[in-house]
Design a protein around this motif. Structure first.
Motif, PDB file in Angstrom:
ATOM      1  N   LYS A  22       0.836  -1.212   0.000  1.00  0.00           N
ATOM      2  CA  LYS A  22       0.000   0.000   0.000  1.00  0.00           C
ATOM      3  C   LYS A  22       0.864   1.252   0.000  1.00  0.00           C
ATOM      4  CE  LYS A  22      -3.706   2.308   2.564  1.00  0.00           C
ATOM      5  NZ  LYS A  22      -4.538   2.287   3.791  1.00  0.00           N
TER       6      LYS A  22
ATOM      7  N   SER B  50       0.831   4.195  -2.799  1.00  0.00           N
ATOM      8  CA  SER B  50       0.577   5.580  -2.403  1.00  0.00           C
ATOM      9  C   SER B  50       1.681   6.498  -2.915  1.00  0.00           C
ATOM     10  CB  SER B  50       0.467   5.687  -0.877  1.00  0.00           C
ATOM     11  OG  SER B  50      -0.633   4.944  -0.397  1.00  0.00           O
TER      12      SER B  50
ATOM     13  N   ASP C  32       1.100   9.462  -5.560  1.00  0.00           N
ATOM     14  CA  ASP C  32       1.457  10.816  -5.105  1.00  0.00           C
ATOM     15  C   ASP C  32       2.422  11.473  -6.085  1.00  0.00           C
ATOM     16  OD1 ASP C  32      -0.139  10.725  -2.864  1.00  0.00           O
ATOM     17  OD2 ASP C  32       1.446   9.999  -1.536  1.00  0.00           O
TER      18      ASP C  32
END
Length: 276
Positions: free
Chosen positions: A209, A213, A217
């Motif tokens: 995860k 992310s 981002d």
């Protein structure tokens, strides 16, 4: 043809005279393009003149290399497609995150889908497969990543952190076929660096995860995570990636039954569509 290859502007009469200096017989021939064309007869002892390019090379020598101007070839510039830029950026970011890129076949084995409990009515079947192991087009990147991971782990690799981008294929109805660009990430085994206190850790669900992310981002894509209900993953270790209000991917820890098909102990895998 001579001028296109050499980048010159030699007249047909000059080309004919140069061919005669090579003791070659020439005869006018009609060209579909309307350009001057010769049918050339080569003497038997000139075995080095077996192709058109050999004649062009000798013409260049007789004409004089010093008369051929040094210039860059003219190449048409094409706009880079945006989707290729996005795919290249995804690859770059995942490599920076410590993952290695893999490339697997676009063909797959229908028996693996049956063993894994997948529906086979949407598989795109190959009419004349090279082997039974490549009788369908791949419906996901998951199985290729699993096969690659199993092979590396069986060869003694302690940790697999890899990704792949590529097209998958499916069938909807009788005559509707689709292909989509996807990206997949897989973690297996233990981390390469051992901590003095905890020892070697397995890359887990939250590790995956975190990588996703960081990827999103850096891509500056608004996203969110919600609970998922896929039969491929454990009930409490899976999530969907939401981009623009739609599902863009799913990730989690694979079930024991799916891992057993490939003889892998612990795997964390992600499937995600390449953003447009």
């Amino acid at each position: 043809r001579v001028n296109r290859v050499l980048g010159t502007d030699i007249s047909p009469n000059t080309v004919e005279n140069l061919l005669k200096r090579l003791n070659c017989g020439t005869k006018d021939a009609a060209a579909a393009s309307g350009e001057a064309c010769f049918e050339v007869t080569v003497l038997p002892y000139r075995r080095d003149l077996s192709a058109e390019i050999d004649l062009i090379e000798d013409i260049a020598q007789l004409h004089g290399y010093e008369k051929i101007q040094a210039k860059l070839p003219e190449l048409p510039l094409e706009a880079v497609q945006k989707k290729n830029v996005v795919e290249d950026e995804i690859r770059r970011l995942l490599v920076c995150a410590g993952l290695m890129e893999t490339i697997s076949y676009s063909f797959s084995n229908s028996k693996i889908y049956e063993k894994a409990g997948f529906k086979t009515d949407r598989l795109v079947r190959v009419k004349n497969p090279v082997s039974e192991e490549h009788d369908v087009m791949r419906q996901n990147l998951l199985f290729g990543l699993l096969e690659s991971s199993a092979r590396n782990l069986n060869m003694g690799c302690e940790c697999v952190k890899a990704f792949e981008t590529g097209k998958i294929f499916g069938k909807w109805g009788r005559d509707r076929y689709v292909e989509e660009m996807k990206a997949g990430i897989i973690f297996a085994g233990r981390q390469e660096r051992k901590h003095w206190l905890t020892g070697a850790l397995e890359p887990g669900f939250f590790h995956l995860k975190g990588v996703l992310s960081a990827l999103l981002d850096n891509m500056k894509v608004p996203y969110g995570f919600i609970d998922s209900k896929s039969e491929m993953f454990h009930d409490f270790k899976q999530m969907e990636i939401i981009i623009g209000g739609k599902q863009a991917g799913i990730f989690g820890e694979l079930t024991e039954s799916l891992r057993a098909v490939f003889d892998i102990r612990v795997i964390h895998e992600d499937r995600a569509a390449t953003p447009n």
